[in-house]
Design a protein around this motif. Structure first.
Motif, mmCIF file in Angstrom:
data_model
loop_
_atom_site.group_PDB
_atom_site.id
_atom_site.type_symbol
_atom_site.label_atom_id
_atom_site.label_comp_id
_atom_site.label_asym_id
_atom_site.label_seq_id
_atom_site.Cartn_x
_atom_site.Cartn_y
_atom_site.Cartn_z
ATOM 1 N N GLY A 136 39.412 54.112 42.990
ATOM 2 C CA GLY A 136 39.542 53.706 41.852
ATOM 3 C C GLY A 136 39.317 52.222 42.265
ATOM 4 O O GLY A 136 39.518 51.039 41.247
ATOM 5 N N LEU A 137 39.504 51.455 43.433
ATOM 6 C CA LEU A 137 39.305 50.126 43.889
ATOM 7 C C LEU A 137 37.707 49.687 44.152
ATOM 8 O O LEU A 137 37.253 50.546 44.968
ATOM 9 N N THR A 138 36.946 48.827 43.652
ATOM 10 C CA THR A 138 35.738 48.449 43.865
ATOM 11 C C THR A 138 35.752 46.795 44.188
ATOM 12 O O THR A 138 36.430 46.231 43.479
ATOM 13 N N ALA A 139 35.166 46.563 45.219
ATOM 14 C CA ALA A 139 34.872 45.182 45.718
ATOM 15 C C ALA A 139 33.482 44.793 45.863
ATOM 16 O O ALA A 139 32.836 45.863 46.363
ATOM 17 N N ALA A 140 32.890 43.699 45.590
ATOM 18 C CA ALA A 140 31.517 43.462 45.893
ATOM 19 C C ALA A 140 31.441 41.819 46.093
ATOM 20 O O ALA A 140 32.202 41.000 45.556
ATOM 21 N N LEU A 141 30.244 41.596 46.743
ATOM 22 C CA LEU A 141 29.728 40.353 47.168
ATOM 23 C C LEU A 141 28.310 40.153 46.298
ATOM 24 O O LEU A 141 27.641 40.962 46.629
ATOM 25 N N ALA A 142 28.207 39.083 45.658
ATOM 26 C CA ALA A 142 27.079 39.058 44.828
ATOM 27 C C ALA A 142 26.485 37.650 44.953
ATOM 28 O O ALA A 142 27.170 36.811 45.108
ATOM 29 N N TYR A 143 25.042 37.751 44.847
ATOM 30 C CA TYR A 143 24.467 36.362 44.721
ATOM 31 C C TYR A 143 23.334 36.562 43.371
ATOM 32 O O TYR A 143 22.854 37.254 43.159
ATOM 33 N N ALA A 144 23.666 35.370 42.632
ATOM 34 C CA ALA A 144 22.814 35.193 41.482
ATOM 35 C C ALA A 144 22.061 34.067 41.342
ATOM 36 O O ALA A 144 22.501 32.849 41.856
ATOM 37 N N ILE A 145 20.821 34.217 40.744
ATOM 38 C CA ILE A 145 19.763 32.995 40.432
ATOM 39 C C ILE A 145 19.657 32.947 38.977
ATOM 40 O O ILE A 145 19.249 33.953 38.420
ATOM 41 N N LYS A 146 19.876 31.832 38.334
ATOM 42 C CA LYS A 146 19.812 31.742 36.785
ATOM 43 C C LYS A 146 18.861 30.597 36.665
ATOM 44 O O LYS A 146 18.870 29.395 36.915
ATOM 45 N N ALA A 147 17.763 31.142 35.925
ATOM 46 C CA ALA A 147 16.698 30.290 35.701
ATOM 47 C C ALA A 147 16.283 30.066 34.257
ATOM 48 O O ALA A 147 16.624 30.950 33.362
ATOM 49 N N SER A 148 15.567 29.209 33.863
ATOM 50 C CA SER A 148 14.951 29.029 32.410
ATOM 51 C C SER A 148 13.626 29.076 32.258
ATOM 52 O O SER A 148 12.887 27.904 32.647
#
Length: 292
Positions: A136-148
């Protein structure tokens, strides 16, 4: 998905959690605020996820993003992503996943959107490594790139740690989630978000409609929203109605959601002149999501 909207939690992932029981679930990370949700999928290792939504305006993390809360332009979003099961665990514990998604926004362009294609105003991409250390437990490391793509905004990068609990107990029923984000490129500061999204089956049918009550709160720290903006806070809450359907071999869900977005005085005034400066902003989304 269980809970839902980009203002709080992922539409694409949130709507699928209400689908009927499946062979397994995969974690999914929202491109906007890095919150986690779960999606029911078939057996296998590779799981594509596609979603489409239309909304009355584009507000992200409590602030105006690119469309005011009205019906003059009605932005739409198309998201394409999925998950790979890198390691299977014992039961619901120990599994490892590689998760990614690209969410792209389109609307009727304004005169100042001169770069081509003018209607494509947003492209947010995220990749994450998710782990289930316990049932029931989830952990994550994330990297996002936000462009226009049409040049209306500058590119930013964000690194996040995010958590979700959906265990078979009273706490898990609430589906609590929490994420902390550091902006590594672009406007500085960091951001935290937390909330719950309990859900209720409206019928006894396995494929019947589900009503969720997402409630979220977020804080942008040390000028996250704008230079010299300080620490700004907002909250949102509302109702989300999801109905699982079958489309070919995909597990699909149609979801309608209405949220009330409330923000502090300084944050609402930052939306001028393009967005509404109202303290309370209604935010409605209609979405279709498919997963394999």
């Amino acid at each position: 998905m269980t809970p839902a909207c980009r203002v709080t939690i992922p539409v694409a992932a949130a709507c699928l959690a209400a689908a009927p029981a499946a062979a397994q679930t995969i974690p999914f990370v929202d491109t906007e605020d890095a919150t986690l949700s779960e999606i029911d999928v078939r057996e296998g290792t590779a799981h594509p996820v596609i979603s489409f939504d239309v909304r009355n305006g584009d507000y992200a993390r409590g602030a105006y993003d690119d469309d005011d809360a009205g019906l003059d332009r009605v932005p739409v979003h198309l998201s394409i992503g999925g998950a790979l099961v890198l390691r299977r665990g014992q039961g619901d514990a120990g599994a490892l996943f590689l998760v990614g998604q690209s969410s792209n926004g389109f609307h009727a362009p304004r005169a100042d959107e001169r770069a081509s294609p003018r209607a494509w105003y947003e492209s947010n991409s995220i990749v994450s490594l998710a782990w289930r250390p316990a049932a029931g437990l989830t952990a994550a490391l994330a990297y996002a790139i936000k462009a226009s793509p049409n040049g209306i905004a500058s590119t930013t990068h964000e690194a996040s740690a995010t958590f979700l609990y959906t265990g078979d107990d009273a706490v898990g029923w609430l589906k609590p989630r929490f994420a902390v984000t550091r902006r590594t490129r672009g406007q500085g500061g960091f951001y935290t978000i937390g909330g719950i999204a309990p859900s209720f089956a409206l019928t006894e049918r396995e494929d019947g409609p589900t009503l969720a009550v997402p409630v979220m709160g977020g804080v942008g720290w040390h000028g996250f929203y704008a230079a010299d903006s300080g620490d700004r806070a907002y909250a949102s809450g509302g109702l989300s109605l999801a109905q699982p359907v079958r489309i070919g071999g995909a597990k699909a869900t149609v979801q309608a959601e209405i949220l009330a977005l409330v923000r502090d005085d300084r944050l609402r005034r930052l939306d001028a002149p393009a967005g509404t400066t109202a303290t309370l902003v209604p935010h409605a989304t209609l979405s279709l999501a498919l997963a394999w």
